[in-house]
Design an enzyme around this catalytic site. Structure first.
Site, PDB file in Angstrom:
ATOM      1  N   LYS A 235      18.313   3.372   7.158  1.00  0.00           N
ATOM      2  CA  LYS A 235      17.470   2.683   6.514  1.00  0.00           C
ATOM      3  C   LYS A 235      18.000   2.321   5.413  1.00  0.00           C
ATOM      4  CE  LYS A 235      12.747   2.465   4.620  1.00  0.00           C
ATOM      5  NZ  LYS A 235      11.433   3.017   4.586  1.00  0.00           N
ATOM      6  N   ASP A 240      11.336  -1.129  -1.898  1.00  0.00           N
ATOM      7  CA  ASP A 240      10.162  -1.224  -0.973  1.00  0.00           C
ATOM      8  C   ASP A 240       8.945  -1.390  -1.872  1.00  0.00           C
ATOM      9  OD1 ASP A 240       8.441  -0.924   1.071  1.00  0.00           O
ATOM     10  OD2 ASP A 240       8.619   1.116   1.534  1.00  0.00           O
ATOM     11  N   LYS A 247       2.065  -1.445  -2.576  1.00  0.00           N
ATOM     12  CA  LYS A 247       1.889  -0.175  -3.052  1.00  0.00           C
ATOM     13  C   LYS A 247       1.078   0.069  -4.405  1.00  0.00           C
ATOM     14  CE  LYS A 247       6.181   1.838  -0.767  1.00  0.00           C
ATOM     15  NZ  LYS A 247       5.372   2.830   0.115  1.00  0.00           N
ATOM     16  N   ASP A 258      14.647   3.799  -1.501  1.00  0.00           N
ATOM     17  CA  ASP A 258      14.229   3.398  -0.225  1.00  0.00           C
ATOM     18  C   ASP A 258      15.458   3.188   0.571  1.00  0.00           C
ATOM     19  OD1 ASP A 258      12.442   3.915   1.496  1.00  0.00           O
ATOM     20  OD2 ASP A 258      11.532   1.990   1.586  1.00  0.00           O
ATOM     21  N   ASP A 317       3.921  -2.201   4.844  1.00  0.00           N
ATOM     22  CA  ASP A 317       4.466  -1.055   4.160  1.00  0.00           C
ATOM     23  C   ASP A 317       5.227  -0.091   5.048  1.00  0.00           C
ATOM     24  OD1 ASP A 317       5.304   0.252   1.790  1.00  0.00           O
ATOM     25  OD2 ASP A 317       3.623   1.342   1.703  1.00  0.00           O
ATOM     26  N   GLU A 319       7.590  -0.661   6.939  1.00  0.00           N
ATOM     27  CA  GLU A 319       8.710  -1.500   7.168  1.00  0.00           C
ATOM     28  C   GLU A 319      10.240  -0.879   7.804  1.00  0.00           C
ATOM     29  OE1 GLU A 319       8.006  -0.202   4.309  1.00  0.00           O
ATOM     30  OE2 GLU A 319      10.201   0.289   3.935  1.00  0.00           O
ATOM     31  N   ARG A 321      10.731   1.487   9.915  1.00  0.00           N
ATOM     32  CA  ARG A 321      10.868   1.522  11.350  1.00  0.00           C
ATOM     33  C   ARG A 321      11.214   0.059  11.892  1.00  0.00           C
ATOM     34  NH1 ARG A 321       5.014   4.143  11.725  1.00  0.00           N
ATOM     35  NH2 ARG A 321       5.617   4.583   9.523  1.00  0.00           N
TER      36      ARG A 321
HETATM   37  N1  BES Z   1       9.695   4.155   2.073  1.00  0.00           N
HETATM   38  C1  BES Z   1       8.265   4.553   2.298  1.00  0.00           C
HETATM   39  C2  BES Z   1       8.206   5.942   2.523  1.00  0.00           C
HETATM   40  C3  BES Z   1       8.616   6.940   1.296  1.00  0.00           C
HETATM   41  C4  BES Z   1       7.204   7.150   0.421  1.00  0.00           C
HETATM   42  C5  BES Z   1       9.687   7.289   1.053  1.00  0.00           C
HETATM   43  C6  BES Z   1       7.528   7.954  -0.701  1.00  0.00           C
HETATM   44  C7  BES Z   1       9.924   8.082  -0.125  1.00  0.00           C
HETATM   45  C8  BES Z   1       8.856   8.530  -1.184  1.00  0.00           C
HETATM   46  C9  BES Z   1       7.985   3.839   3.552  1.00  0.00           C
HETATM   47  O1  BES Z   1       8.453   2.681   3.911  1.00  0.00           O
HETATM   48  C10 BES Z   1       6.289   3.785   3.673  1.00  0.00           C
HETATM   49  O2  BES Z   1       5.854   3.114   2.765  1.00  0.00           O
HETATM   50  N2  BES Z   1       5.708   4.464   4.343  1.00  0.00           N
HETATM   51  C11 BES Z   1       4.395   4.468   4.515  1.00  0.00           C
HETATM   52  C12 BES Z   1       4.035   4.481   6.117  1.00  0.00           C
HETATM   53  C13 BES Z   1       2.408   4.143   6.264  1.00  0.00           C
HETATM   54  C14 BES Z   1       2.071   2.670   5.737  1.00  0.00           C
HETATM   55  C15 BES Z   1       2.255   4.216   7.754  1.00  0.00           C
HETATM   56  C16 BES Z   1       3.804   5.659   4.204  1.00  0.00           C
HETATM   57  O3  BES Z   1       4.670   6.813   4.193  1.00  0.00           O
HETATM   58  O4  BES Z   1       2.736   5.732   3.249  1.00  0.00           O
HETATM   59 ZN    ZN Z   2      10.290   2.248   2.839  1.00  0.00          ZN
HETATM   60 MN    MN Z   3       7.186   1.036   2.859  1.00  0.00          MN
END
Ligand code: BES
Ligand code: ZN
Ligand code: MN
Length: 470
Positions: A235, A240, A247, A258, A317, A319, A321
């Protein structure tokens, strides 16, 4: 250290006076040999004074403890004024121990000063030379370690660089250096991705002024003998913001890391090609920037992935996947890999589950999972197995499209993995490593300063060396 004489076998190189000083210092420092603990003193050595640092490796003398001990020494001495460190672990009776220590020290001494216009006071590195005391085997194994270090350094650099410097196209440019080592590089640009129908990856990219890139790095050290490569998919979200599902501001700066999965894939390719690993590997990085704008995708958009499956994007968010599913589909179509491993900073939920010590490992194949977990233990890039199952998968069913890109709040890391599994083709052994908690540490450890850890390079190097090269 139970008594003074426990130190005797280690002090063979010192004369009587010096050995006595080292022992007294150990007592005065209350040095018991606990892993990572240090005792420092100075001894006369002819015309000069020599600094002697004892470092503990604990009672088991585990490989990991020895590496970390080397790191602890480096942390102590890197900016001390000393210019050379001599690593002597020959008294330990552990194969290759001095070189392991130096390897830990090398990892711990990495730093990135590209943006300092003045040296940080009292923190200028002074050590420029390591000497490793040991027999031939230490010398034989050193080149391998240097290539692992070079891979870690590349990963850390990519992760540390700010997102105005590292974005999809510049990430690719930074990786061109791998061609020198015999890595074949192919880049799919936006037009090519449109032609291929990568609607999920493109949907994430459409809010950014930066064009997406699919970076493909191939190393074949078998001269064509291994037809089906191991595929590594990373990834690479270079920033992000969350997109329209933006966020919160606090901590958003963390989202420059990310792209840690893509960074690990690039670093692993550097290591494997550098040491001419006898295996065939393809590393694919899905590179995009996730931004909110007038052209960004909206929560509730439906996109068509390259596999043909449709996805209702309920949260922009989620994204990672969306990027991975098209990259994974592409590599399976093009290279028919036997094994596919994706690495991704995919969910905040994995940090809630496992913290920063282990990355989560999801797999459709118990044998593959065991091999990865074993490589994790040996290398120090630790993994913990997480479950998959039909009832989790159902949580992604959508009333409108083939699936949603998010499930409920609970089991967020597992539903993310279930989403990816829907893009794994029959017969492919697949593992998904959620490394969100392990690519960046807010505190220093024995093997890295605070910041980028380089997670994944040691793991993948070990996994390949143990399973594909013997
Ligand atoms: N890049 C983030 C996950 C992340 C969070 C990585 C903190 C490192 C530190 C990912 O893209 C994301 O935003 N995931 C969301 C998913 C949710 C919207 C289902 C999350 O983990 O809140
Ligand atoms: Zn992300
Ligand atoms: Mn995200």
């Amino acid at each position: 250290m139970r008594s003074d004489s426990d130190l005797d076998p280690l002090l063979g190189g010192f004369d009587e006076d010096a050995a006595r000083t080292v022992k007294r210092a150990a007592n005065a420092n209350d040095f018991e040999g606990r892993a990572g603990s240090l005792s420092e003193c100075f001894v006369d050595d002819g015309e000069q004074t020599r600094r002697v640092v004892l470092v503990g490796v604990g009672s088991g003398s585990a490989d990991q403890a020895i590496e970390k001990a080397g790191g602890a020494v480096a942390a102590k001495l890197m900016t001390s004024g000393e210019t050379r460190i001599v690593f002597d672990a020959t008294g330990l009776d552990v194969d290759d121990a001095s070189s392991r220590m130096a390897f830990g020290a090398l990892q711990r001494s990495w730093r990135y000063d590209a943006y300092r216009t003045k040296p940080k006071p009292r923190s200028t590195p002074t050590v420029t030379e390591f000497t490793i005391v040991g027999d031939e085997s230490e010398a034989d194994r050193w080149p391998h370690r240097e290539h692992v270090y070079a891979g870690i350094a590349l990963t850390r650099e990519l992760v540390t660089e700010p997102p105005n410097v590292i974005y999809p196209e510049s990430f690719v440019e930074r990786c061109r250096q791998l061609e020198e080592f015999g890595v074949e590089i192919e880049v799919l640009d936006k037009a090519k991705m449109i032609e291929l129908g990568m609607g999920a990856l493109l949907g994430v990219a459409q809010g950014s002024v930066k064009d997406p890139q699919l970076l493909v790095m191939r190393w074949d050290g078998t001269g064509g003998a291994q037809a089906r490569p191991v595929a590594l998919v990373g990834k690479g979200v270079t920033f992000d913001s969350g997109g329209i599902s933006i966020k919160p501001g606090a901590g958003m700066e963390d989202m420059k890391f990310d792209m840690g999965g893509a960074g690990a894939v690039a670093g692993a390719m550097r290591t494997l090609a550098g040491r001419k690993a006898k295996t065939h590997v393809v590393g694919v990085c899905g590179l995009v920037e996730n931004m909110p704008s007038g052209t960004a995708q909206r929560p509730s958009d439906v996109v068509t992935t390259m596999s043909g499956q449709t996805v209702e994007v309920l949260n922009t968010d989620a994204e990672g996947r969306l990027v991975l599913c098209d990259a994974m589909h592409w590599v399976q179509e093009k290279y028919a890999p036997e094994v596919m491993i994706d690495l991704a900073t995919l969910t905040g939920a994995i940090i809630i589950s496992l913290g920063h010590e282990h990355a989560g490992c999801f797999s459709n194949d118990d044998g593959l999972a065991e091999k990865l977990l074993a490589a994790g233990k040996e290398s120090g890039d630790k993994l913990w197995r997480m479950p998959l199952g039909k009832s989790y998968d159902k949580l992604l069913d959508s009333p409108l499209a083939d699936m949603k890109n998010v499930g409920p709040r609970e089991a967020g890391s597992i539903t993310a993995a279930q989403y990816l599994q829907r893009f794994v083709q029959d017969g492919v052994k697949w593992a998904h490593l959620d490394i969100a908690g392990t690519v960046w540490w807010k505190n220093a450890s024995n093997l890295w300063d605070k910041g980028a850890t380089g997670y994944g390079v040691r793991l993948l190097d070990r996994f390949i060396a143990d399973n594909y090269e013997s």
